[in-house]
Design a protein around this motif. Structure first.
Motif, PDB file in Angstrom:
ATOM      1  N   HIS A   1       0.817  -1.209   0.000  1.00  0.00           N
ATOM      2  CA  HIS A   1       0.000   0.000   0.000  1.00  0.00           C
ATOM      3  C   HIS A   1       0.851   1.258   0.000  1.00  0.00           C
ATOM      4  O   HIS A   1       0.347   2.350  -0.276  1.00  0.00           O
ATOM      5  CB  HIS A   1      -0.915   0.014   1.228  1.00  0.00           C
ATOM      6  CG  HIS A   1      -0.180   0.094   2.524  1.00  0.00           C
ATOM      7  ND1 HIS A   1       0.473  -0.984   3.083  1.00  0.00           N
ATOM      8  CD2 HIS A   1       0.013   1.136   3.368  1.00  0.00           C
ATOM      9  CE1 HIS A   1       1.027  -0.620   4.225  1.00  0.00           C
ATOM     10  NE2 HIS A   1       0.775   0.659   4.426  1.00  0.00           N
ATOM     11  N   ARG A   2       2.143   1.146   0.305  1.00  0.00           N
ATOM     12  CA  ARG A   2       3.005   2.315   0.378  1.00  0.00           C
ATOM     13  C   ARG A   2       3.726   2.544  -0.939  1.00  0.00           C
ATOM     14  O   ARG A   2       4.106   1.615  -1.646  1.00  0.00           O
ATOM     15  CB  ARG A   2       4.036   2.156   1.498  1.00  0.00           C
ATOM     16  CG  ARG A   2       3.450   2.164   2.892  1.00  0.00           C
ATOM     17  CD  ARG A   2       4.549   2.199   3.931  1.00  0.00           C
ATOM     18  NE  ARG A   2       5.400   3.368   3.770  1.00  0.00           N
ATOM     19  CZ  ARG A   2       6.517   3.569   4.452  1.00  0.00           C
ATOM     20  NH1 ARG A   2       6.933   2.666   5.321  1.00  0.00           N
ATOM     21  NH2 ARG A   2       7.227   4.653   4.264  1.00  0.00           N
ATOM     22  N   SER A   3       3.930   3.824  -1.264  1.00  0.00           N
ATOM     23  CA  SER A   3       4.662   4.186  -2.470  1.00  0.00           C
ATOM     24  C   SER A   3       5.404   5.496  -2.196  1.00  0.00           C
ATOM     25  O   SER A   3       4.844   6.417  -1.614  1.00  0.00           O
ATOM     26  CB  SER A   3       3.708   4.355  -3.655  1.00  0.00           C
ATOM     27  OG  SER A   3       4.417   4.788  -4.801  1.00  0.00           O
ATOM     28  N   GLU A   4       6.657   5.563  -2.611  1.00  0.00           N
ATOM     29  CA  GLU A   4       7.462   6.752  -2.415  1.00  0.00           C
ATOM     30  C   GLU A   4       7.959   7.269  -3.755  1.00  0.00           C
ATOM     31  O   GLU A   4       7.975   6.537  -4.745  1.00  0.00           O
ATOM     32  CB  GLU A   4       8.656   6.451  -1.487  1.00  0.00           C
ATOM     33  CG  GLU A   4       8.243   6.012  -0.085  1.00  0.00           C
ATOM     34  CD  GLU A   4       9.438   5.691   0.788  1.00  0.00           C
ATOM     35  OE1 GLU A   4      10.582   5.701   0.258  1.00  0.00           O
ATOM     36  OE2 GLU A   4       9.236   5.447   1.997  1.00  0.00           O
ATOM     37  N   THR A   5       8.335   8.533  -3.786  1.00  0.00           N
ATOM     38  CA  THR A   5       8.835   9.150  -5.010  1.00  0.00           C
ATOM     39  C   THR A   5      10.343   9.362  -4.901  1.00  0.00           C
ATOM     40  O   THR A   5      10.900   9.411  -3.808  1.00  0.00           O
ATOM     41  CB  THR A   5       8.151  10.495  -5.265  1.00  0.00           C
ATOM     42  OG1 THR A   5       8.409  11.381  -4.154  1.00  0.00           O
ATOM     43  CG2 THR A   5       6.648  10.311  -5.411  1.00  0.00           C
ATOM     44  N   PHE A   6      10.999   9.489  -6.031  1.00  0.00           N
ATOM     45  CA  PHE A   6      12.428   9.768  -6.051  1.00  0.00           C
ATOM     46  C   PHE A   6      12.771  10.471  -7.350  1.00  0.00           C
ATOM     47  O   PHE A   6      12.006  10.460  -8.328  1.00  0.00           O
ATOM     48  CB  PHE A   6      13.244   8.473  -5.935  1.00  0.00           C
ATOM     49  CG  PHE A   6      13.285   7.658  -7.208  1.00  0.00           C
ATOM     50  CD1 PHE A   6      14.321   7.801  -8.104  1.00  0.00           C
ATOM     51  CD2 PHE A   6      12.259   6.776  -7.507  1.00  0.00           C
ATOM     52  CE1 PHE A   6      14.348   7.052  -9.278  1.00  0.00           C
ATOM     53  CE2 PHE A   6      12.287   6.032  -8.670  1.00  0.00           C
ATOM     54  CZ  PHE A   6      13.332   6.172  -9.558  1.00  0.00           C
ATOM     55  N   LYS A   7      13.916  11.137  -7.349  1.00  0.00           N
ATOM     56  CA  LYS A   7      14.450  11.716  -8.571  1.00  0.00           C
ATOM     57  C   LYS A   7      15.961  11.783  -8.438  1.00  0.00           C
ATOM     58  O   LYS A   7      16.487  12.357  -7.478  1.00  0.00           O
ATOM     59  CB  LYS A   7      13.892  13.122  -8.825  1.00  0.00           C
ATOM     60  CG  LYS A   7      14.377  13.694 -10.157  1.00  0.00           C
ATOM     61  CD  LYS A   7      13.679  14.975 -10.521  1.00  0.00           C
ATOM     62  CE  LYS A   7      14.132  15.463 -11.891  1.00  0.00           C
ATOM     63  NZ  LYS A   7      13.441  16.710 -12.283  1.00  0.00           N
ATOM     64  N   LEU A   8      16.648  11.187  -9.379  1.00  0.00           N
ATOM     65  CA  LEU A   8      18.100  11.187  -9.369  1.00  0.00           C
ATOM     66  C   LEU A   8      18.623  12.420 -10.094  1.00  0.00           C
ATOM     67  O   LEU A   8      18.115  12.797 -11.152  1.00  0.00           O
ATOM     68  CB  LEU A   8      18.638   9.929 -10.049  1.00  0.00           C
ATOM     69  CG  LEU A   8      18.390   8.609  -9.312  1.00  0.00           C
ATOM     70  CD1 LEU A   8      18.819   7.438 -10.179  1.00  0.00           C
ATOM     71  CD2 LEU A   8      19.140   8.591  -7.993  1.00  0.00           C
ATOM     72  N   SER A   9      19.617  13.046  -9.520  1.00  0.00           N
ATOM     73  CA  SER A   9      20.226  14.210 -10.152  1.00  0.00           C
ATOM     74  C   SER A   9      21.015  13.791 -11.383  1.00  0.00           C
ATOM     75  O   SER A   9      21.745  12.787 -11.365  1.00  0.00           O
ATOM     76  CB  SER A   9      21.143  14.923  -9.156  1.00  0.00           C
ATOM     77  OG  SER A   9      21.838  15.984  -9.794  1.00  0.00           O
TER      78      SER A   9
ATOM     79  N   THR B   1      21.674  19.927  -9.462  1.00  0.00           N
ATOM     80  CA  THR B   1      20.291  20.006  -9.912  1.00  0.00           C
ATOM     81  C   THR B   1      19.494  18.829  -9.346  1.00  0.00           C
ATOM     82  O   THR B   1      20.018  17.728  -9.185  1.00  0.00           O
ATOM     83  CB  THR B   1      20.229  19.983 -11.451  1.00  0.00           C
ATOM     84  OG1 THR B   1      20.891  18.797 -11.924  1.00  0.00           O
ATOM     85  CG2 THR B   1      20.922  21.200 -12.041  1.00  0.00           C
ATOM     86  N   SER B   2      18.229  19.087  -9.035  1.00  0.00           N
ATOM     87  CA  SER B   2      17.330  18.065  -8.485  1.00  0.00           C
ATOM     88  C   SER B   2      17.877  17.460  -7.192  1.00  0.00           C
ATOM     89  O   SER B   2      17.734  16.263  -6.941  1.00  0.00           O
ATOM     90  CB  SER B   2      17.068  16.942  -9.505  1.00  0.00           C
ATOM     91  OG  SER B   2      16.565  17.466 -10.706  1.00  0.00           O
ATOM     92  N   ALA B   3      18.522  18.277  -6.381  1.00  0.00           N
ATOM     93  CA  ALA B   3      19.080  17.794  -5.108  1.00  0.00           C
ATOM     94  C   ALA B   3      18.847  18.838  -4.022  1.00  0.00           C
ATOM     95  O   ALA B   3      19.775  19.238  -3.322  1.00  0.00           O
ATOM     96  CB  ALA B   3      20.562  17.478  -5.255  1.00  0.00           C
ATOM     97  N   SER B   4      17.599  19.251  -3.872  1.00  0.00           N
ATOM     98  CA  SER B   4      17.291  20.266  -2.865  1.00  0.00           C
ATOM     99  C   SER B   4      17.515  19.756  -1.451  1.00  0.00           C
ATOM    100  O   SER B   4      17.670  20.542  -0.517  1.00  0.00           O
ATOM    101  CB  SER B   4      15.839  20.735  -3.024  1.00  0.00           C
ATOM    102  OG  SER B   4      14.947  19.645  -2.867  1.00  0.00           O
TER     103      SER B   4
END
Length: 314
Positions: free
Chosen positions: A90-98, A237-240
């Motif tokens: 039921h769990r889902s997480e988001t991610f984005k690699l720089s 970038t994409s690493a706040s």
């Protein structure tokens, strides 16, 4: 011995006899038959395989009861299996690699500032939280009562937006902040001048900020060039997550903005200023614990896991 250990003397006698008879083997528990298993290893393996590699016909993920219906097991058995193997469909997480080509260099530079800042220098994490909405609920908020949580309508009325520029001193935890109607290069330059008025004249100033376009305009670059004791460190970038002021923004959102009721941007800005003032009365710096090598190793493991997943799908 029984008095020293706080047990009955018969307990001491029992274990002494077992040790005298069978030595070390006598100290282990004897076999207890108990109730025989009703779920085989093959059934457990089937549940795990289905959970990880398949989907139900009518949903994007399995639930306990849908898996129970598909396998013929009880929902309590499915729950125990999922808990034992740490499965949470039921769990889902988001991610984005720089994808920044200088990711490694920038991480090492900024983490080095956090873990070993230069002597007699000020390190500030700067960023803006834009488009903060002044929201008012359509109906009055019902206050908390014994056994009843605070309640509010899910619908709201917008009363405009404001943008907050903030600079976090990593050594003290104090924050310099100012609200603006817009978040252009003009406002950012004005905020830099505000920082310049607040920091002491002698030490070097190191600023950590992201790659937003307003941070790199010719006017901003010219202003910084006239101050050689100011040093800018851009985050990848994409690493706040590497900018510590983002952690403070999360506190502002959780403590003030998320449940706040504001009928105008004036009220909203007043509450933000009051929050900053209260924070600075007893500031606490955030403790950065991971080294650059640990961060890069973690990113490497995640990239390898992602690549393996893509290969399996192909």
């Amino acid at each position: 011995m029984a008095a020293q250990l706080g047990v009955h003397e018969h307990t001491v006698g029992k274990w002494r006899r077992r040790f005298a008879q069978d030595r070390i083997e006598g100290l282990t528990d004897e076999y207890r038959p108990g109730r025989p298993r009703t779920v085989s290893d093959e059934q457990v393996a089937e549940v795990i395989e289905r959970t990880l590699n398949t989907m139900p016909k009518d949903a994007t993920h399995w639930s306990i009861r849908s898996m129970a219906a598909a396998t013929g097991l009880s929902h309590t058995t499915i729950r125990r299996i999922w808990n034992a193997f740490g499965l949470q469909p039921h769990r889902s997480e988001t991610f984005k690699l720089s994808t920044d080509p200088l990711f490694v260099d920038k991480v090492q530079d900024i983490v080095g500032l956090y873990l070993s800042p230069p002597n007699r220098a000020i390190v500030l994490c700067v960023d803006e939280k834009s488009q903060i909405q002044a929201l008012d609920r359509e109906q009055p908020v019902l206050p908390m009562a014994p056994g009843v949580a605070e309640r509010r309508t899910h619908t709201y009325i917008r009363h405009g937006t404001t943008s907050l520029f903030a600079a976090l001193d990593i050594a003290t935890g104090a924050v310099i902040g100012k609200c603006y109607k817009r978040h252009r290069a003009t406002e950012f330059l004005d905020f830099l001048k505000k920082i310049d008025r607040h920091v002491p004249a002698g030490p070097d100033v190191h600023i950590v900020m992201d790659n937003y376009a307003t941070h790199k305009t010719p006017r901003v670059k010219a202003w910084l060039a006239r101050r050689p004791h100011w040093h800018v460190h851009f985050t990848p970038t994409s690493a706040s997550w590497i900018n510590q002021v983002e952690r403070w923004f999360a506190e502002l959102t959780r403590k003030q903005l998320q449940r706040g009721v504001h009928r105008s941007t004036v009220e909203l800005e007043a509450d933000i200023v009051a929050f900053i003032k209260a924070h600075n009365e007893n500031p606490t710096p955030y403790k950065w614990v991971k080294s650059a090598d640990e961060i890069l190793a973690s990113v490497k493991r995640f990239c390898q896991r992602t690549q393996q997943t893509l290969c399996r799908e192909l």
